[in-house]
Design an enzyme around this catalytic site. Structure first.
Site, PDB file in Angstrom:
ATOM      1  N   CYS A  63      58.578  37.494  19.170  1.00 48.37           N
ATOM      2  CA  CYS A  63      57.972  37.519  17.831  1.00 48.37           C
ATOM      3  C   CYS A  63      56.884  36.443  17.870  1.00 48.37           C
ATOM      4  O   CYS A  63      57.183  35.273  18.122  1.00 48.37           O
ATOM      5  CB  CYS A  63      59.037  37.181  16.792  1.00 48.37           C
ATOM      6  SG  CYS A  63      58.410  36.702  15.170  1.00 48.37           S
ATOM      7  N   CYS A  88      57.251  33.266  15.743  1.00 52.44           N
ATOM      8  CA  CYS A  88      58.321  32.389  16.239  1.00 52.44           C
ATOM      9  C   CYS A  88      57.879  31.718  17.547  1.00 52.44           C
ATOM     10  O   CYS A  88      58.183  30.559  17.809  1.00 52.44           O
ATOM     11  CB  CYS A  88      59.599  33.178  16.490  1.00 52.44           C
ATOM     12  SG  CYS A  88      60.134  34.170  15.098  1.00 52.44           S
TER      13      CYS A  88
HETATM   14  P1  FAD Z   1      71.139  32.228  15.865  1.00 51.83           P
HETATM   15  O1  FAD Z   1      70.379  31.197  15.122  1.00 51.83           O
HETATM   16  O2  FAD Z   1      70.371  33.244  16.638  1.00 51.83           O
HETATM   17  O3  FAD Z   1      72.112  31.458  16.857  1.00 51.83           O
HETATM   18  C1  FAD Z   1      72.865  32.155  17.862  1.00 51.83           C
HETATM   19  C2  FAD Z   1      74.193  31.431  18.017  1.00 51.83           C
HETATM   20  O4  FAD Z   1      73.918  30.080  18.445  1.00 51.83           O
HETATM   21  C3  FAD Z   1      74.976  31.252  16.716  1.00 51.83           C
HETATM   22  O5  FAD Z   1      75.798  32.329  16.414  1.00 51.83           O
HETATM   23  C4  FAD Z   1      75.769  30.030  17.005  1.00 51.83           C
HETATM   24  O6  FAD Z   1      76.846  30.350  17.830  1.00 51.83           O
HETATM   25  C5  FAD Z   1      74.824  29.173  17.786  1.00 51.83           C
HETATM   26  N1  FAD Z   1      74.024  28.250  16.979  1.00 51.83           N
HETATM   27  C6  FAD Z   1      73.338  28.487  15.826  1.00 51.83           C
HETATM   28  N2  FAD Z   1      72.706  27.402  15.410  1.00 51.83           N
HETATM   29  C7  FAD Z   1      72.970  26.435  16.316  1.00 51.83           C
HETATM   30  C8  FAD Z   1      72.593  25.079  16.435  1.00 51.83           C
HETATM   31  N3  FAD Z   1      71.772  24.503  15.559  1.00 51.83           N
HETATM   32  N4  FAD Z   1      73.063  24.382  17.478  1.00 51.83           N
HETATM   33  C9  FAD Z   1      73.881  24.956  18.419  1.00 51.83           C
HETATM   34  N5  FAD Z   1      74.253  26.247  18.364  1.00 51.83           N
HETATM   35  C10 FAD Z   1      73.814  26.974  17.329  1.00 51.83           C
HETATM   36  N6  FAD Z   1      63.457  33.405  12.838  1.00 51.83           N
HETATM   37  C11 FAD Z   1      62.670  33.386  11.719  1.00 51.83           C
HETATM   38  O7  FAD Z   1      62.964  34.072  10.748  1.00 51.83           O
HETATM   39  N7  FAD Z   1      61.547  32.582  11.685  1.00 51.83           N
HETATM   40  C12 FAD Z   1      61.182  31.794  12.737  1.00 51.83           C
HETATM   41  O8  FAD Z   1      60.154  31.107  12.683  1.00 51.83           O
HETATM   42  C13 FAD Z   1      61.994  31.824  13.918  1.00 51.83           C
HETATM   43  N8  FAD Z   1      61.660  31.091  15.000  1.00 51.83           N
HETATM   44  C14 FAD Z   1      62.404  31.211  16.138  1.00 51.83           C
HETATM   45  C15 FAD Z   1      62.010  30.512  17.302  1.00 51.83           C
HETATM   46  C16 FAD Z   1      62.728  30.656  18.462  1.00 51.83           C
HETATM   47  C17 FAD Z   1      62.269  29.911  19.693  1.00 51.83           C
HETATM   48  C18 FAD Z   1      63.878  31.515  18.512  1.00 51.83           C
HETATM   49  C19 FAD Z   1      64.645  31.699  19.781  1.00 51.83           C
HETATM   50  C20 FAD Z   1      64.280  32.180  17.371  1.00 51.83           C
HETATM   51  C21 FAD Z   1      63.567  32.042  16.188  1.00 51.83           C
HETATM   52  N9  FAD Z   1      63.939  32.714  15.031  1.00 51.83           N
HETATM   53  C22 FAD Z   1      63.151  32.661  13.913  1.00 51.83           C
HETATM   54  C23 FAD Z   1      65.232  33.445  14.978  1.00 51.83           C
HETATM   55  C24 FAD Z   1      66.370  32.557  14.401  1.00 51.83           C
HETATM   56  O9  FAD Z   1      66.389  31.282  15.003  1.00 51.83           O
HETATM   57  C25 FAD Z   1      67.743  33.192  14.632  1.00 51.83           C
HETATM   58  O10 FAD Z   1      67.903  33.460  15.995  1.00 51.83           O
HETATM   59  C26 FAD Z   1      67.930  34.471  13.837  1.00 51.83           C
HETATM   60  O11 FAD Z   1      67.728  34.254  12.473  1.00 51.83           O
HETATM   61  C27 FAD Z   1      69.365  35.018  14.028  1.00 51.83           C
HETATM   62  O12 FAD Z   1      70.304  34.055  13.548  1.00 51.83           O
HETATM   63  P2  FAD Z   1      71.846  34.108  13.838  1.00 51.83           P
HETATM   64  O13 FAD Z   1      72.554  33.669  12.602  1.00 51.83           O
HETATM   65  O14 FAD Z   1      72.213  35.409  14.420  1.00 51.83           O
HETATM   66  O15 FAD Z   1      72.151  32.946  14.903  1.00 51.83           O
END
Ligand code: FAD
Length: 464
Positions: free
Chosen positions: A390, A393
């Site tokens: 994306c 991101c």
């Molecule tokens: P995710 O945030 O994907 O996390 C995956 C798993 O990691 C979680 O289930 C948990 O087990 C673990 N986890 C979660 N948080 C933490 C933490 N802080 N420390 C350690 N472990 C953790 N989305 C947007 O809408 N806008 C953006 O600008 C954006 N920027 C991004 C930039 C990058 C580099 C990446 C990789 C992703 C970005 N995303 C962004 C996506 C967002 O970060 C999440 O991945 C997405 O919203 C899905 O969230 P999720 O609840 O499935 O868990």
């Protein structure tokens, strides 16, 4: 099938949470307490407490920093978003509108910035022009003054230097473009699911110093494995633990932003962005996340302290009289430099700075190896950013990893900064415009997250 089971288990979990009084508003603890009661007091591995950071950031630093980041010098960031992913091929480029990045037309960017993409003062510009000329001639031109020759050699080596924690983006590539960060804000994009998990997973799996035998669940719905994954942290030395906490803090910060600037309404007439309390709770509520959310918020504060410390250390570099925030507009450049120095002096006065002397304090050989491991892991993370499917991101991911890499470079260059001459070219320590812009914008993001936590705390208190 797997996802169906996951959803079912998730639903059963939610029913249990509600029926047992753990979910929604039925808990005896308030919603605000459940996110924040464990995020108070002293931070692990530091002598600082959360409340001191909140007061300092929200009232003294945040408003001035925002003003600085709105200036031309800091709002235009040059980035190559088209670099191929070096690790795998199957990147699904997300076609969502909210993932799009609008690059600047060439007449939008001030000439001073365009002509000095990695230069930061008139004197530096002259020197680098000589440098480029010398490079074109194939070697350092002997007609250059001895002083210039030395600086040329140092600066051309700079990008490969062992002090760099990030892989430098090839900003001279025809694919690199200026982006106006104010027009492309970090916010909810809808990038989620297996593609996003894969990136986070690779970052933690491959780059945090964990034993090979411990696997992180790719699918976050696979609950139960989290605790095993985190238990290894406790046995790590402070430096390796710190590395994990920095990444986790960055992850938390990104997720705070997307919850604070969530797409609340999307009609053909307008889009409405704002705070999504449910999204925030799902990510950070102590009970809903089995204690993980508050820990992640603490990691965000840890990241804040590390970047704050780096900014306090780099003050002498910016204080030198020949340093300019060069855009070509002399009056504005001088005003912005004054504001920047005010901010850095304010940061220096922070009473509970992180004590980085405890880092790499052990055996010299071991410390050197750890520093090198740190650097290589971090460079790898900066390359993984090219795999984010994306563009919005990817942009903010690249900027924030480069900013954090620059902060680490500063912390590990303390002696070089201390030995810098008060004026004239600095041979040993140098920051490019890209590094400066990413350092301050990355810190601006963490500072905004800390401010947003206060907003969420107030919103959650009003639920009751
Ligand atoms: P995710 O945030 O994907 O996390 C995956 C798993 O990691 C979680 O289930 C948990 O087990 C673990 N986890 C979660 N948080 C933490 C933490 N802080 N420390 C350690 N472990 C953790 N989305 C947007 O809408 N806008 C953006 O600008 C954006 N920027 C991004 C930039 C990058 C580099 C990446 C990789 C992703 C970005 N995303 C962004 C996506 C967002 O970060 C999440 O991945 C997405 O919203 C899905 O969230 P999720 O609840 O499935 O868990």
């Amino acid at each position: 099938m797997g996802r169906g089971w996951g959803l079912l288990i998730g639903l059963l979990g939610a029913v249990w949470l509600l029926s047992s009084g753990h979910g929604g508003q039925q808990s005896s603890e308030t919603a605000a307490q459940r996110c924040f009661c464990q995020v108070s007091g002293y931070l692990d591995d530091c002598t600082c407490d959360v409340e001191t950071i909140d007061r300092f950031n929200n009232y003294r630093l945040f408003p001035r920093l925002q003003k600085l980041l709105e200036s031309d010098y800091f709002r235009y960031y040059k980035v190559n978003l088209k670099r191929p992913c070096p690790f795998w091929n199957d990147i699904s480029q997300c076609g969502r509108r909210d993932c799009a990045v609008k690059p600047c037309q060439s007449d939008e960017v001030p000439d001073g910035i365009k002509s000095a993409s990695y230069k930061y003062s008139e004197e530096a510009n002259n020197l680098l022009e000589e440098c480029e000329q010398a490079e074109r001639l194939g070697a350092v031109d002997e007609s250059l003054s001895e002083e210039t020759q030395k600086a040329v050699l140092q600066w051309t080596k700079h990008d490969d230097s062992s002090d760099n924690f990030c892989e430098a983006d090839d900003i001279q590539s025809p694919d690199a473009e200026y982006v106006d960060l104010l027009l492309n804000p970090e916010r909810y994009t809808g990038y989620k699911g297996p593609d996003a998990w894969k990136i986070w997973n690779v970052i933690y799996e491959e780059n945090c110093f964990k034993p090979q035998t411990i696997k992180r669940p790719l699918n976050p719905l696979a609950s139960g494995q989290e605790n095993t994954f985190y238990s290894w942290l406790e046995g790590l030395c402070v430096e390796k633990r710190a590395f994990y906490r920095l990444i986790s803090g960055l992850h938390a910060s990104i997720n705070v932003h997307l919850s604070a600037r969530y797409l609340l309404q999307d009609t053909w007439l307008e889009k409405k962005w704002g705070h999504n309390i449910t999204e925030f709770q799902q990510r950070f509520d102590g009970i809903l996340t089995e204690g993980e959310g508050p820990r992640r918020l603490k990691n965000l504060y840890f990241l804040y302290l590390i970047e704050l410390r780096a900014l306090s250390k780099v003050l002498p570099f910016f204080e030198r009289p020949d340093f300019q925030l060069f855009t070509g507009n002399k009056i504005q450049d001088a005003e912005n430099k004054m504001l920047l120095l005010e901010i850095l002096h304010e940061i220096k006065s922070f009473p509970l700075h992180f004590d980085e002397n405890s880092f790499f304090a052990g055996d010299k050989k071991e410390a050197h190896k750890l520093k090198e491991d740190f650097r290589l892991h971090f460079r790898n993370i900066s390359r993984i950013m090219d795999c984010v499917g994306c563009f919005k991101c990817r942009l903010w991911g690249k900027l924030q990893t480069q900013g954090l890499g620059t902060a680490l470079k500063i912390l590990f260059s303390e002696k070089l900064i201390a030995n810098m001459p008060e004026s004239g070219p600095s041979y040993e320590f140098h920051l490019t415009r890209q590094e400066i812009v990413s350092l301050f914008n990355a810190f601006g993001r963490i500072s905004t997250s800390v401010k947003e936590l206060e907003n969420f705390r107030n919103l959650l208190q009003n639920i009751h």
